[in-house]
Enzyme design. Structure first.
Site, PDB file in Angstrom:
ATOM      1  CG  HIS A   1      -0.758   2.692   4.671  1.00  8.14           C
ATOM      2  ND1 HIS A   1      -1.023   3.366   3.512  1.00  8.14           N
ATOM      3  CD2 HIS A   1       0.280   1.861   4.390  1.00  8.14           C
ATOM      4  CE1 HIS A   1      -0.168   2.987   2.579  1.00  8.14           C
ATOM      5  NE2 HIS A   1       0.626   2.069   3.076  1.00  8.14           N
TER       6      HIS A   1
ATOM      7  CG  HIS B   1      -2.803  -0.389   1.798  1.00  8.17           C
ATOM      8  ND1 HIS B   1      -2.251  -0.488   3.050  1.00  8.17           N
ATOM      9  CD2 HIS B   1      -1.830  -0.765   0.931  1.00  8.17           C
ATOM     10  CE1 HIS B   1      -1.002  -0.904   2.950  1.00  8.17           C
ATOM     11  NE2 HIS B   1      -0.720  -1.069   1.668  1.00  8.17           N
TER      12      HIS B   1
ATOM     13  CB  CYS C   1      13.932  -4.199  -6.148  1.00 11.78           C
ATOM     14  SG  CYS C   1      13.125  -3.333  -4.774  1.00 11.78           S
TER      15      CYS C   1
ATOM     16  CB  CYS D   1       9.690  -3.882  -6.783  1.00 10.37           C
ATOM     17  SG  CYS D   1       9.882  -2.128  -6.512  1.00 10.37           S
TER      18      CYS D   1
ATOM     19  CB  CYS E   1      14.527   0.109  -6.109  1.00 11.16           C
ATOM     20  SG  CYS E   1      12.736   0.285  -6.021  1.00 11.16           S
TER      21      CYS E   1
ATOM     22  CG  HIS F   1      11.118  -0.424  -2.211  1.00 10.12           C
ATOM     23  ND1 HIS F   1      10.587  -0.797  -3.420  1.00 10.12           N
ATOM     24  CD2 HIS F   1      10.177  -0.670  -1.278  1.00 10.12           C
ATOM     25  CE1 HIS F   1       9.371  -1.278  -3.220  1.00 10.12           C
ATOM     26  NE2 HIS F   1       9.098  -1.212  -1.945  1.00 10.12           N
TER      27      HIS F   1
ATOM     28  CE  LYS G   1       3.498   4.529  -2.229  1.00 12.61           C
ATOM     29  NZ  LYS G   1       3.994   3.209  -2.502  1.00 12.61           N
TER      30      LYS G   1
ATOM     31  CE  LYS H   1       6.177  -2.749   7.804  1.00 11.83           C
ATOM     32  NZ  LYS H   1       6.786  -4.003   7.472  1.00 11.83           N
TER      33      LYS H   1
HETATM   34  N1  MSP Z   1       0.650  -6.882  -3.936  1.00  3.15           N
HETATM   35  C1  MSP Z   1       0.890  -5.883  -4.882  1.00  3.15           C
HETATM   36  C2  MSP Z   1      -0.295  -5.749  -5.830  1.00  3.15           C
HETATM   37  C3  MSP Z   1      -0.655  -7.012  -6.540  1.00  3.15           C
HETATM   38  S1  MSP Z   1      -2.075  -6.821  -7.497  1.00  3.15           S
HETATM   39  C4  MSP Z   1      -2.153  -8.196  -8.408  1.00  3.15           C
HETATM   40  C5  MSP Z   1       1.100  -4.557  -4.170  1.00  3.15           C
HETATM   41  N2  MSP Z   1       0.630  -4.465  -2.946  1.00  3.15           N
HETATM   42  S2  MSP Z   1       0.750  -3.166  -1.997  1.00  3.15           S
HETATM   43  O1  MSP Z   1       0.262  -3.586  -0.708  1.00  3.15           O
HETATM   44  O2  MSP Z   1       2.071  -2.661  -2.023  1.00  3.15           O
HETATM   45  O3  MSP Z   1      -0.284  -2.164  -2.526  1.00  3.15           O
HETATM   46  C6  MSP Z   1       0.030  -1.246  -3.498  1.00  3.15           C
HETATM   47  C7  MSP Z   1      -1.194  -0.403  -3.782  1.00  3.15           C
HETATM   48  O4  MSP Z   1      -1.662   0.242  -2.575  1.00  3.15           O
HETATM   49  C8  MSP Z   1      -0.922   0.742  -4.723  1.00  3.15           C
HETATM   50  O5  MSP Z   1      -0.952   0.364  -6.064  1.00  3.15           O
HETATM   51  C9  MSP Z   1      -2.056   1.658  -4.377  1.00  3.15           C
HETATM   52  O6  MSP Z   1      -3.225   1.138  -4.948  1.00  3.15           O
HETATM   53  C10 MSP Z   1      -2.130   1.532  -2.866  1.00  3.15           C
HETATM   54  N3  MSP Z   1      -1.248   2.474  -2.187  1.00  3.15           N
HETATM   55  C11 MSP Z   1      -0.267   2.189  -1.277  1.00  3.15           C
HETATM   56  N4  MSP Z   1       0.278   3.360  -0.835  1.00  3.15           N
HETATM   57  C12 MSP Z   1      -0.334   4.399  -1.420  1.00  3.15           C
HETATM   58  C13 MSP Z   1      -0.277   5.801  -1.282  1.00  3.15           C
HETATM   59  N5  MSP Z   1       0.555   6.411  -0.471  1.00  3.15           N
HETATM   60  N6  MSP Z   1      -1.150   6.524  -2.001  1.00  3.15           N
HETATM   61  C14 MSP Z   1      -2.097   5.943  -2.803  1.00  3.15           C
HETATM   62  N7  MSP Z   1      -2.174   4.646  -2.954  1.00  3.15           N
HETATM   63  C15 MSP Z   1      -1.231   3.854  -2.394  1.00  3.15           C
HETATM   64  O7  MSP Z   1       1.685  -3.672  -4.775  1.00  3.15           O
END
Ligand code: MSP
Length: 658
Positions: A19, A22, A127, A130, A144, A147, A298, A301
């Site tokens: 999304h 990411h 959690c 996380c 948490c 979440h 935020k 998903k």
């Molecule tokens: N898999 C772990 C990261 C491991 S790195 C060794 C993870 N994955 S995640 O799919 O949850 O991605 C988290 C990251 O996605 C956040 O740190 C950020 O970079 C990005 N984002 C996800 N949602 C976001 C927003 N709503 N806004 C900005 N960035 C966000 O955590």
């Protein structure tokens, strides 16, 4: 002098489809890569997917598929999404890659042999969202904070990493390197966390509870904890890069991690202590950004309020979103997305701003100077003021970029553009064009206006590569990443090629009609109900089509309708309307069915696991793309409501329907 840079994004969990949250970190890395290329630096950009752990295993089970094919699908979706919207990554690592698994085992063994991993029994609050244990003080009202779920109490014997041993070394490193964690608020957050003794880190999960992970090399009854596995991707991907080369020496010393604030602790505490234990030099820097919020929440998903990159690309163009992201977010703080604000910014800055400056000057040259860029070497005071401002803008832009003050970098461009607009309004070239004696002044004014466009398009190109490439091509100007000329020369005044014949002015930034927002927000609301209830849908009228001729019950009985479960779903190259489905009808094999539903499912993975209605005895049809063995029923064909027919309950593949 050319420098080196290595940018990484977090590797994304494959339990959710990409999304625009990411997308932000991914485009941040992409923009920084292009910025460094523009400066002539040697730069490398890694992204990828995080595929092990409880969360992924649970999601695969919920979809009724095995973890490997589940992760293949979603990882593929991340990769193809980035490729489709022009993200220029150099390597894409998956934690299920052999190169990664081998490296993780090698480091585990090394740290174990050095005595930094031990076996013990532990009870803690875990959690799953996380994928980590929480201390009581980290919870908010027992939940948490990310979440909003109550962590479960887990008691088991596990392996632990002596993270506490490295606490002081980590504090020293942070204190001696004030720029290591940026912005400062996150550095302070980590230092304040480190005021309390650091507990050791549980780095294993017993296979009795979880098998989807990398085996511990010293105990095959356990798999590796997902974070200990995932963080190592930043090194494993260099040790054996996608091209097969070992790029560690070349890029690791220049590693700049880019992350969202949710994963600060893992990156600024777990990861550096792991590196210390493994005897690897620490990464050079970490830049931490805030969240993109939709309204107050935020974008995520679990809250169901996501915007998909491919959908947005079709609606408004992803580059325009890149511009919005960089203009709007103060790096480190949260920022809010809304379609209204996006369109407002786009229309003001790009359609009426840069786009208008380009079309005004370009069309006047076309109309009055035969479409040829004039040669101008002498400038007067008003131009000199702009020339000076352009030079300051270049310096300011680069500095702000280096300091991750992107919104200020974009501000600097907007100021230059506004000054150029003011200059054109003052000098009124359309009036000068009416007087023969003013030809020289006319040439000077139009050259100046267009030269500002060239400098702006060069600087903006890391953020908007395609649009800026179009503008620069139109101007006959060198590409922003031309490595033969040093950057300073490329952005110095006078680079606009005199004598170049301009074609038609490109309509790079057409105005967006505000009405479009209404349509889109209505669709988004219908697709993503706010948590806690379904949206009240407006009752819509249908244009009732006349019924087909009557059939008998026997006619109907001849149609064998079955429940099918979609196991795979992918786009079909060269077919704009089709999706290729692999459907389980309980026959011990999967059926291939081509369905004309692509317009409703631009991201076919949304179909995975769905129980659908299949006409099972339809005569197989040989299509250009392969054999189609049946039909998946869908409603609303020919309208934007198109969607597949599913069941209001849990059935089994192959169940008959009557
Ligand atoms: N898999 C772990 C990261 C491991 S790195 C060794 C993870 N994955 S995640 O799919 O949850 O991605 C988290 C990251 O996605 C956040 O740190 C950020 O970079 C990005 N984002 C996800 N949602 C976001 C927003 N709503 N806004 C900005 N960035 C966000 O955590």
């Amino acid at each position: 002098m050319s420098r080196s840079a290595y940018f990484t994004t977090p590797i994304y969990y494959v339990n959710a489809e990409p999304h625009i949250g990411h997308l932000y970190t991914t485009m941040l890395a992409d923009v920084l890569k292009r910025f460094h290329q523009m400066l002539g630096d040697d730069v490398y950009f890694l992204t990828g997917t995080d595929e092990h752990g409880e969360k992924i295993a649970e999601s695969a089970t919920a979809k009724g598929v095995d973890p490997q094919s589940f992760t293949d699908q979603i990882s593929g979706l991340f990769r193809s999404t980035w490729t489709e919207i022009g993200v220029d990554f150099d390597d894409f690592i998956r934690t299920t890659d052999e190169r990664h698994k081998t490296y993780v085992q090698q480091i585990l063994q090394q740290v174990y042999d050095a005595g930094d991993i031990y076996f013990d029994e532990y009870t803690g609050l875990y959690c799953v969202g996380c994928e980590r244990y929480f201390t009581q003080t980290e919870l908010v009202d027992g939940k948490c904070p990310d979440h909003q779920t109550t962590p479960k109490e887990v008691k088991e014997a596990n392996y632990f990493f002596r993270m506490g041993n490295y606490q002081q070394a980590l504090i020293d490193h942070i204190e001696q390197n004030p720029q290591w964690i940026r912005p400062e608020r996150y550095r302070n957050e980590v230092l304040s966390f480190l005021k309390n003794p650091l507990e050791d880190l549980c780095i294993s999960r017993p296979k009795t509870r979880l098998t989807w992970g990398i085996d511990l090399p010293f105990d095959d009854k356990y798999v590796t904890y997902v974070w200990f596995d995932a963080l190592l991707n930043y090194v494993s991907a260099l040790k054996q890069s996608g091209s097969g080369k070992d790029l560690f020496e070349r890029y690791w010393p220049h590693c700049n991690h880019l992350i969202g604030k949710d994963i600060l602790k893992t990156h600024a505490i777990y990861w550096p202590t792991m590196l210390m234990a493994a005897g690897i030099e620490l990464y050079r820097q970490i830049d931490v950004h805030g969240f993109w919020l939709l309204g107050e929440s935020k974008m995520s998903k679990s809250l169901g309020n996501v915007i998909r990159p491919l959908t947005f690309d079709k609606q408004f163009g992803i580059e325009n979103l890149r511009y919005f992201f960089f203009r709007e977010m103060k790096f480190g703080a949260d920022a809010s997305f809304s379609y209204e604000l996006f369109v407002e910014r786009y229309n003001a800055d790009l359609a009426n701003g840069l786009g208008n400056l380009l079309s005004r000057t370009g069309s006047l040259i076309k109309k009055n100077l035969g479409g040829v860029i004039p040669k101008v070497t002498e400038f007067e005071a008003p131009e000199q003021a702009l020339i000076d401002l352009a030079a300051q803008t270049v310096d300011g832009f680069v500095d702000h970029f280096e300091n991750r003050q992107f919104h200020l970098a974009v501000d600097a461009l907007r100021k230059l553009q506004a000054a150029a607009d003011g200059y054109i309004n003052e000098t009124q070239p359309w009036r000068l064009a009416k007087e023969e004696t003013q030809r020289e002044a006319l040439e000077r004014v139009l050259y100046t206006g267009l030269e500002i466009v060239r400098i702006l398009a060069t600087l903006l190109s890391p953020i908007m590569p395609r649009a800026c490439r179009n503008i620069l091509e139109y101007l006959g100007a060198p590409s922003p990443c031309n490595t033969e000329t040093p950057f300073a020369e490329r952005v110095a005044w006078g680079g606009l090629p005199a004598g170049h014949s301009l074609g038609n002015v490109p309509r790079t930034f057409p105005r967006i009609d505000e009405k479009k927002i209404k349509e889109i927000t209505a669709q988004a609301e219908a697709a993503a109900p706010p948590s806690g209830g379904k949206p009240a849908k407006e009752e819509k009228k249908n244009d009732f089509r006349p019924l087909s001729p009557e059939i008998t019950i026997d006619d109907f009985a001849a149609v064998d309708l079955r429940v099918g479960v979609i196991k795979e779903a992918s786009l079909v190259d060269g077919a704009k309307k089709l999706i290729k489905l692999m459907v389980d009808l309980g026959e011990g094999r999967l059926r291939q069915i081509f369905a004309g539903i692509r317009s409703a499912y631009p991201e076919p993975q949304a179909l995975l696991g769905k129980q659908v209605l299949v006409v099972a005895n339809l005569k197989p049809r040989q299509m250009k793309f392969g054999l189609s063995e049946g039909m998946v029923c869908a409603g609303g064909g020919g309208t934007e409501r198109l969607c597949v027919a599913t069941f209001d309950g849990e059935l089994l593949p192959g169940d008959s329907v009557s």
